[in-house]
Motif scaffolding. Structure first.
Motif, PDB file in Angstrom:
ATOM      1  N   ARG A  50     -84.146-110.404  98.768  1.00 27.02           N
ATOM      2  CA  ARG A  50     -82.813-110.759  98.588  1.00 27.02           C
ATOM      3  C   ARG A  50     -82.274-111.221 100.248  1.00 27.02           C
ATOM      4  NH1 ARG A  50     -79.789-106.727  96.535  1.00 27.02           N
ATOM      5  NH2 ARG A  50     -80.725-107.024  94.426  1.00 27.02           N
ATOM      6  N   ARG A  51     -81.632-112.321 100.371  1.00 23.42           N
ATOM      7  CA  ARG A  51     -81.190-112.777 101.661  1.00 23.42           C
ATOM      8  C   ARG A  51     -79.884-112.724 102.115  1.00 23.42           C
ATOM      9  NH1 ARG A  51     -85.343-111.296 102.937  1.00 23.42           N
ATOM     10  NH2 ARG A  51     -87.369-112.587 103.162  1.00 23.42           N
ATOM     11  N   ARG A  67     -78.439-105.649 102.215  1.00 19.75           N
ATOM     12  CA  ARG A  67     -79.425-106.315 101.289  1.00 19.75           C
ATOM     13  C   ARG A  67     -79.723-105.525 100.143  1.00 19.75           C
ATOM     14  NH1 ARG A  67     -84.870-108.152 104.533  1.00 19.75           N
ATOM     15  NH2 ARG A  67     -84.994-105.747 104.595  1.00 19.75           N
ATOM     16  N   ALA A 120     -74.601-108.046  96.964  1.00 21.22           N
ATOM     17  CA  ALA A 120     -75.152-108.545  98.554  1.00 21.22           C
ATOM     18  C   ALA A 120     -74.299-109.804  98.727  1.00 21.22           C
ATOM     19  CB  ALA A 120     -76.442-109.089  98.329  1.00 21.22           C
ATOM     20  N   PHE A 180     -83.474-111.466 108.341  1.00 20.34           N
ATOM     21  CA  PHE A 180     -82.668-111.247 107.163  1.00 20.34           C
ATOM     22  C   PHE A 180     -82.166-112.764 106.496  1.00 20.34           C
ATOM     23  CE2 PHE A 180     -81.748-107.224 109.242  1.00 20.34           C
ATOM     24  CZ  PHE A 180     -81.962-106.644 108.203  1.00 20.34           C
TER      25      PHE A 180
END
Lengths: 364, 339
Positions: free
Chosen positions: A9-10, A320, A325, A363
């Motif tokens: 996940r970003r 994250r 998120a 990230f």
């Protein structure tokens, strides 16, 4: 450690920006044109119109400093603002501007507005300055900034006897027209500064009502609600349902409060991770965060590596790892930079850019 | 307050005191406008000019400032602070443990070089004593010595060295105490320790009080503090526990709102009532000043009321400052006669 799914996940967008203000003076003669112009007018040697020219030039310099330091989103530095309170109150109808009061715990002052009649807005007072800054900063974007209704109401004097709630809501309705004009002037991001929230959390309920009025009718502009002058993270949950795209917090103050018993680096990082987890838990999915991770009130220059490990990385990791998120993070100083000497402000910007670069690597 | 506690034996010199029984003594907060020639000389020194000629001008203007105060009819004089840039940087420049930063905005179009604490703060030599001696030698009136207090010196500096605000404030308190002792030894009977920052963080009022105890406990002088432009409601009446005998306060800029506050709980100390708004060009008329004095008399008796401007006069032009004081004196004399 993040699970493989979490690791994938970003945070889609990580930006660096200042919070709002920037020094309006520096140590070089060229950086003192506004001071000279105001002195000249005070002595009757210059026309007031020459102040506007000096404000334009100092605004360009503030934008240039931010741009050269690699800020992604700029502000006009609030060079034209006498202070964050009276500048907005002067633009509205119904206020008288009175004596000096200290602005929070700074050694600067604001002129206290006194609400003396119905609050309204007759003509735009921020949009023209926004257009100027936006043109001067292009192609980099500029965020529009307005001091919020709770802060304006709380820091004003109510001579009408109708109380703060009434005043805050009237201000919100009046400022709504200004936000619509800022949007029309091209502001894709408008920041509403509410520095009193950290000290008067009981105003959060009123803020919900005021924010609805404030943003009514906006079609494209995204709103950042920015807190400062203290730790507003304990009631981040109260702010979650607000009609805003992003929430801003003073991470330096939050960690200062938490680390009174923690001195080891690992403990500070653990506190930051806890803070990140709490913030993530309270967020409505999709809400972005503005994180005040550079101290805008002290000349001590942060070590980028240590600051990243203690204030940035643990929070982003916690975000994250969260199911909610966030998609956007702005790294910023925790206050406006006008409380610092210009050279220190510049040095802080370069540290902020370094933090942003490391965060993106890891990230984004 | 007219009756001055007698100084103990062994004082360095017999300093003048205010006449016994004087009601509504007239004084000022400390700074006077800096004449253009002084500003020019100062600017030249900052560009590498002759410091000695600046010093000579500072002395001449200090003398002129004292003569002006005598001519205008003030009772307790000040040196006018012709030699100070501002109230924190000047001390930081003369103490150990500080460096001076670039320009930072104070308010409006005023800027100063904010001190940065970079090491242990120490008092290694008197800072203001020579000026106090010089000023006292220029007049037969008593001269009030004026220092910036430890809490304000702490709050108005960037701290890159101490672990906490408390440790820095208390270290500075010891420094200010040493300066006070040196002033008293030089004959100072009245010492004003300015603490404008104490109204800013109500949660730290106890720290400000502790620090002030270190400065004034047992000090052989009448002690005064000046506080302005803050949220007094948040610290009143606890404020009165600051261990000083007199508070000089800004009343006019806040439209006498402080007096309403003082009606909520008795103002138990001497009040130096600010009857001139120093942030306004307009010259208050004698009638306006008289009204302000009478309003102040509504909360403290004449025996505990002093008359002064809201704050230092350096924000005004020399002409404005003189005109304002002239009316303040005229108004005070009229009210005195009516008492």
């Amino acid at each position: 450690m993040p699970t493989p799914a979490e690791a994938g996940r970003r945070v889609d967008v990580i930006l660096a920006s200042i919070l709002n203000s920037y020094p309006r003076i520096g140590d070089r003669p060229a950086e003192q044109i506004l001071r000279r112009a105001l002195h000249g007018v005070d002595r009757g040697e210059l026309q007031p119109s020459e102040v506007a020219g000096a404000e334009d030039e100092m605004t360009r310099m503030a934008l240039r400093d931010q741009s050269e330091a690699g800020m992604d989103l700029l502000t006009d530095g609030q060079i034209r603002w006498h202070d964050p309170v009276s500048h907005v109150a002067r633009g509205l109808a119904g206020f008288r501007i009175e004596g000096l009061l200290r602005y929070f715990d700074t050694n600067t002052y604001y002129r206290q507005p006194a609400a003396a009649g119905p609050i309204g807005r007759e003509r735009p007072f921020l949009a023209e300055a926004y257009r100027f800054a936006s043109a001067a900063a292009a192609p980099r974007p500029v965020k529009g900034i307005v001091t919020g209704p709770i802060t304006l109401a709380r820091l004003s004097r109510d001579t009408r006897g109708r109380g703060m709630r009434d005043l805050a809501l009237e201000i919100a309705s009046a400022l709504n027209r200004e936000l619509l004009d800022l949007e029309a002037a091209g502001a894709a991001i408008i920041q509403v500064d509410e520095p009193v929230l950290a000290r008067f959390p009981e105003a959060a309920d009123l803020l919900r009502l005021a924010m609805r009025r404030l943003v009514a009718g906006l079609t494209s502009a995204r709103i950042i609600l920015a807190t400062s002058f203290g730790d507003a993270t304990p009631f981040s949950g109260d702010l979650a349902a607000l009609p805003v795209a992003m929430l801003g917090f003073d991470v330096v103050a939050a960690l200062d409060r938490m680390k009174t018993t923690a001195t080891a680096r690992e403990e500070i990082a653990a506190a930051a991770a806890g803070l990140g987890t709490r913030l993530a838990a309270g967020l409505v999915p999709g809400t972005g965060l503005l994180l005040g991770v550079i101290d805008g009130r002290n000349t001590r220059l942060e070590d980028p590596g240590e600051t990243y490990e203690q204030r940035v990385r643990p929070i982003l990791e916690a975000l994250r790892a969260s199911q909610r998120a966030t998609s956007e993070v702005h790294l910023a100083p925790n206050h406006g930079l006008e409380f610092l000497p210009r050279d220190t402000a510049r040095a802080k910007l370069s540290r902020l850019a370094a933090l942003r670069d490391r965060a993106r690597q890891e990230f984004a | 307050m007219s009756d001055i506690a007698p100084l103990a034996d062994g004082d360095a010199r017999e300093a003048p005191a205010l006449p016994a029984g004087l009601l509504l003594p007239l004084s000022t907060i400390g700074s006077f406008p800096k004449p253009e020639r002084l500003k020019r000389a100062r600017a030249e020194v900052s560009r590498g000019g002759d410091a000695e000629s600046l010093h000579a001008i500072e002395r001449e203007e200090t003398s002129a400032c004292l003569r002006l105060q005598e001519d205008l009819g003030l009772d307790l004089l000040v040196d006018g602070e012709m030699y100070r840039g501002d109230m924190t940087t000047y001390f930081a420049e003369n103490l150990e443990g500080f460096r001076i930063s670039g320009l930072v905005r104070s308010y409006g179009n005023r800027y100063y070089r904010k001190p940065v604490v970079v090491g242990e703060v120490r008092w290694s030599r008197p800072v203001t004593v020579e000026w106090f001696r010089y000023a006292s030698g220029q007049t037969r009136h008593p001269v009030k010595a004026i220092l910036t207090g430890p809490y304000t010196l702490m709050d108005w500096a960037f701290d890159e060295h101490y672990a906490s605000r408390e440790s820095l404030a208390l270290a500075l308190a010891d420094v200010v105490r040493q300066e006070c002792e040196a002033l008293v030894a030089a004959g100072a009977r009245y010492v004003q320790i300015d603490e404008p920052a104490v109204s800013v963080r109500p949660d730290e009022i106890d720290l400000a009080i502790r620090a002030m105890h270190r400065v004034t406990d047992g000090l052989r002088a009448r002690t005064i503090t000046h506080i302005c432009y803050g949220d007094f409601a948040a610290i009143y009446p606890r404020l009165l526990d600051l261990p000083v005998e007199q508070f000089t306060l800004e009343l006019s800029n806040s439209a006498l709102g402080l007096l309403d506050l003082f009606r909520t709980s008795p103002f138990t100390k001497e009040l130096g009532a600010g009857v001139l708004d120093v942030h306004h060009h307009a010259i208050e008329t004698v009638e306006v000043v008289k009204e302000r004095i009478r309003a102040a008399l509504g909360v403290v008796p004449a025996s505990r009321l002093w008359i002064n401007p809201d704050c230092g006069l350096k924000t005004r032009s020399p002409e404005e400052a003189e005109a304002k004081i002239r009316n303040m004196v005229a108004a005070t004399l009229e009210v005195r006669r009516s008492l």
